[in-house]
Structure formats: structure tokens, C-alpha cells
Write a protein that holds these residues in place. Structure first.
Motif, mmCIF file in Angstrom:
data_model
loop_
_atom_site.group_PDB
_atom_site.id
_atom_site.type_symbol
_atom_site.label_atom_id
_atom_site.label_comp_id
_atom_site.label_asym_id
_atom_site.label_seq_id
_atom_site.Cartn_x
_atom_site.Cartn_y
_atom_site.Cartn_z
ATOM 1 N N TYR A 172 0.828 -1.207 0.000
ATOM 2 C CA TYR A 172 0.000 0.000 0.000
ATOM 3 C C TYR A 172 0.864 1.260 0.000
ATOM 4 O O TYR A 172 0.623 2.215 -0.754
ATOM 5 N N VAL A 173 1.877 1.286 0.883
ATOM 6 C CA VAL A 173 2.749 2.459 0.973
ATOM 7 C C VAL A 173 3.461 2.700 -0.361
ATOM 8 O O VAL A 173 3.528 3.835 -0.855
ATOM 9 N N CYS A 174 3.980 1.638 -0.967
ATOM 10 C CA CYS A 174 4.702 1.786 -2.230
ATOM 11 C C CYS A 174 3.770 2.250 -3.349
ATOM 12 O O CYS A 174 4.172 3.036 -4.220
ATOM 13 N N SER A 219 -6.568 7.677 -4.594
ATOM 14 C CA SER A 219 -7.494 7.072 -5.549
ATOM 15 C C SER A 219 -6.769 6.228 -6.584
ATOM 16 O O SER A 219 -7.170 5.087 -6.861
ATOM 17 N N ALA A 220 -5.683 6.759 -7.143
ATOM 18 C CA ALA A 220 -4.925 5.997 -8.146
ATOM 19 C C ALA A 220 -4.268 4.773 -7.522
ATOM 20 O O ALA A 220 -4.245 3.695 -8.126
ATOM 21 N N ALA A 221 -3.726 4.933 -6.309
ATOM 22 C CA ALA A 221 -3.089 3.804 -5.631
ATOM 23 C C ALA A 221 -4.123 2.732 -5.288
ATOM 24 O O ALA A 221 -3.850 1.526 -5.409
ATOM 25 N N ALA A 222 -5.308 3.148 -4.844
ATOM 26 C CA ALA A 222 -6.360 2.186 -4.506
ATOM 27 C C ALA A 222 -6.759 1.364 -5.718
ATOM 28 O O ALA A 222 -6.963 0.142 -5.633
ATOM 29 N N ASP A 223 -6.858 2.015 -6.879
ATOM 30 C CA ASP A 223 -7.165 1.285 -8.106
ATOM 31 C C ASP A 223 -6.064 0.295 -8.448
ATOM 32 O O ASP A 223 -6.337 -0.827 -8.894
ATOM 33 N N ARG A 261 12.542 7.057 2.630
ATOM 34 C CA ARG A 261 13.401 5.932 3.017
ATOM 35 C C ARG A 261 12.583 4.665 3.234
ATOM 36 O O ARG A 261 12.979 3.572 2.821
ATOM 37 N N PHE A 262 11.433 4.821 3.903
ATOM 38 C CA PHE A 262 10.591 3.664 4.182
ATOM 39 C C PHE A 262 10.092 3.030 2.881
ATOM 40 O O PHE A 262 10.122 1.806 2.720
ATOM 41 N N ALA A 263 9.651 3.859 1.931
ATOM 42 C CA ALA A 263 9.119 3.343 0.677
ATOM 43 C C ALA A 263 10.195 2.621 -0.131
ATOM 44 O O ALA A 263 9.933 1.575 -0.741
ATOM 45 N N GLU A 264 11.409 3.161 -0.141
ATOM 46 C CA GLU A 264 12.493 2.509 -0.874
ATOM 47 C C GLU A 264 12.815 1.152 -0.272
ATOM 48 O O GLU A 264 12.985 0.152 -0.988
ATOM 49 N N GLN A 265 12.891 1.098 1.055
ATOM 50 C CA GLN A 265 13.200 -0.165 1.710
ATOM 51 C C GLN A 265 12.039 -1.153 1.602
ATOM 52 O O GLN A 265 12.241 -2.367 1.469
ATOM 53 N N ALA A 266 10.813 -0.627 1.634
ATOM 54 C CA ALA A 266 9.639 -1.492 1.484
ATOM 55 C C ALA A 266 9.608 -2.116 0.099
ATOM 56 O O ALA A 266 9.270 -3.291 -0.061
ATOM 57 N N GLN A 267 9.966 -1.331 -0.942
ATOM 58 C CA GLN A 267 9.977 -1.883 -2.289
ATOM 59 C C GLN A 267 11.029 -2.971 -2.431
ATOM 60 O O GLN A 267 10.806 -3.984 -3.099
ATOM 61 N N THR A 268 12.175 -2.772 -1.802
ATOM 62 C CA THR A 268 13.203 -3.812 -1.818
ATOM 63 C C THR A 268 12.685 -5.082 -1.164
ATOM 64 O O THR A 268 12.910 -6.198 -1.663
ATOM 65 N N LEU A 269 11.989 -4.938 -0.040
ATOM 66 C CA LEU A 269 11.416 -6.094 0.655
ATOM 67 C C LEU A 269 10.393 -6.805 -0.223
ATOM 68 O O LEU A 269 10.369 -8.037 -0.309
#
Length: 309
Positions: free
Chosen positions: A11-13, A22-26, A67-75
Motif C-alpha cells: 500500500y505504501v509503495c 485514488s490511483a493507488a487504490a485502483d 526511506r521507508f518506501a524505498e526499503q519497502a519496495q526492496t522487501l
């Protein structure tokens, strides 16, 4: 026991990538209220905001959020590989933005190098002015930028690729055309043609002001070629960091290019990136590739300087 699930990270990414609920929810196939509630739970658990919420504008990542989003995407990428070990690496994307006047010189070689070295990564690109370039980096819409070191704050790292000088552009019959170099003080005695681009104008005016000079601006051009045309037709002395080959404007008029001798006028061309990138991310790998490839073109840049426009 872990509080956050992979779905929370997704969700965060998604919000970081799309810039709106709205775009992310879609994209992740949930309702907007459910996504908003999940983001609130994540931020409450972490104890800090991941996004700046302003009415009427896209959601922007905070420094902690970036920082959180970058690390979350790596995960998430690693999780995908664990779930599908025979399917190879997960599809990865990289967005490169380039200042518009540098793009004809550097963007194609950059893309070629990335596609050869990272065939598994989908590389997209965009050439634009300073304002949209800085916005794309700040909003997390771009991973890397090739630009001049103007307008970027401390949230971004800078790798210098080259340092180049501006030139005065004049027709062959102009008095400056016979000189081997020209100072800012000399230029201030002539009507000048500058770029219309905001940061470019501020930069050039700042150079004159630092020497106690007040330049006379005859025209502000909307494009590099209009600037060159004005200069070639005697409408004023053009000031440009970019020297397209050929020595003529679009309307066929000859141009002489006289280097500005003030050392303070030299401007670095940089590769900009988010200050903290996961070492295993495509952006970090691409950064090292571009820094090596584009720095090796330093001699080419010196021969075909570029315009802050």
C-alpha cells in the motif's frame, strides 16, 4: 510478532508511486477508505508521517517516508523472488529524468548504458525543465536525474560528471567575436539575451550580482534555439552553456562562441539521486553505471558545452 504485513508495504509503495490515494487504490484493488485507514495504521505504528497531505495537491513523501518506501519496495521485490524462485527476478522499474538542454547530449548514452547493463530493469525517461525535474525527484516520481546543480536541497546526493563554462554568442561582425575570452564585467556593458527559465535567470543574475554588476537584459528566450537566433541576428549577446555543433542558428545565421573567463561562472553537471538508496536497489546500481559512463564522456562535454535553460 510483526505488526506490518507485506500488504501494508504494498500500500505504501503504491501511494508513493502514484501520488494519490485514488490511483493507488485502483492499482492495488482496494477501496480508497480502506487504503487510507491502512496508511494511518502504518504511520501510527511507526510513530511518524510517511506522507504530507495538502488539500488539492498530490501526496508527497516525507524524508522518512521516502526511506521507508524505498526499503519497502526492496522487501517486496525479495518476497516476490522467494515466492517464485524459478521465475527469475521480479519486474523492476527505473525512472531517469534529464534537464532538457542536457538531454540531446547525455540522455541517449545514459539509456544505452543502462539497458545494456540492466536488461531486466524497465527504464523510462523524461526530458524537462528544472521545476518539473525537481518536482519529479521530490515527489518520488523519478529515481535519478542528470542536471545542473540548481534548486536541489540536501535531501539529494550529487555526483559531479563535469564542470563547464558558459559562452557569449555573437554574430561574426560583433566586437566580442574577435576576443579569445570575455569577462562578466565586459558582458554587463552589452544588451544580453538570457533564458526565460526561472532558475537559469536567477543563476546568471546571481553571477553578475556577486561581482557588483547589473546586466542589461534585452530578451528572455523561451528556448535555446530562440536564444541563439536572437544572438545571431544582433538582438543582444546570448549567454549559453550549450554549444550545438555547426556554429549556426536555426535560421542559418553564423554564430561566434566566446568563452566566459570568470571561474565562478563554471557550473557542474551532476547525477542527482535520493540521499539514501538501498544498496541492492536498481537505482543504486544504475547510479554507479551512469556515474562511470557519463564521467568518461567529460572530454566530449568540454567540446560541446551545455546551456542552463
Amino acid at each position: 510478532m510483526l505488526y506490518l504485513t507485506l500488504r501494508h508495504y504494498e500500500y505504501v509503495c503504491a501511494v508513493a508511486r502514484h501520488g494519490s490515494l485514488s490511483a493507488a487504490a485502483d492499482a492495488v484493488h482496494v477501496s480508497q477508505p480502506a487504503l487510507s485507514a491502512a496508511l494511518s495504521r502504518v504511520e501510527e505504528h511507526l510513530g511518524h508521517a510517511l506522507f504530507l497531505r495538502r488539500r488539492g495537491t498530490a501526496l508527497a513523501l516525507t524524508p522518512q517516508g521516502r526511506r521507508f518506501a524505498e526499503q519497502a519496495q526492496t522487501l517486496l521485490d525479495r518476497a516476490t523472488q522467494l515466492e517464485n524462485p524459478k521465475g527469475g527476478a521480479a519486474a523492476q522499474e527505473l525512472v531517469l529524468v534529464c534537464f532538457s538542454d542536457l538531454a540531446p547530449f547525455l540522455l541517449a548514452p545514459a539509456l544505452k548504458a543502462l539497458r545494456q547493463a540492466l536488461p531486466e530493469v524497465k527504464v523510462s525517461h523524461r526530458a524537462c525543465g528544472f521545476a518539473p525535474l525537481i518536482s519529479a525527484l521530490s515527489q518520488g516520481e523519478a529515481d535519478l536525474a542528470i542536471t545542473y546543480d540548481l534548486g536541489l536541497d540536501a535531501a539529494f546526493s550529487r555526483a559531479e560528471l563535469d564542470r563547464i563554462a558558459p559562452h557569449a554568442l555573437v554574430p561574426p561582425d560583433h566586437a566580442l567575436a574577435r576576443q579569445r575570452g570575455v569577462s562578466l564585467a565586459e558582458l554587463s556593458e552589452h544588451p544580453l539575451v538570457m533564458s526565460q527559465e526561472g532558475l537559469s535567470v536567477q543563476h546568471m543574475l546571481g553571477l553578475f550580482k556577486a561581482h557588483g554588476l547589473v546586466p542589461r537584459i534585452a530578451h528572455r528566450a523561451d528556448s535555446l534555439e530562440l536564444l541563439r537566433s536572437f544572438a545571431a541576428n544582433g538582438e543582444g549577446v546570448g549567454i549559453s552553456y550549450s554549444l550545438p555543433p555547426g556554429g549556426r542558428s536555426y535560421d542559418g545565421k553564423p554564430l561566434c562562441e566566446v568563452p566566459v573567463t570568470d571561474a565562478a561562472a563554471h557550473e557542474p553537471v551532476i547525477l542527482a539521486a535520493h540521499a539514501e538508496m538501498p544498496e541492492v536497489s536498481p537505482a543504486a546500481t544504475a547510479h554507479e553505471i551512469l556515474r562511470t559512463v557519463l564521467s568518461a564522456r567529460r572530454s566530449d562535454l568540454a567540446q560541446t558545452d551545455h546551456n542552463i535553460d
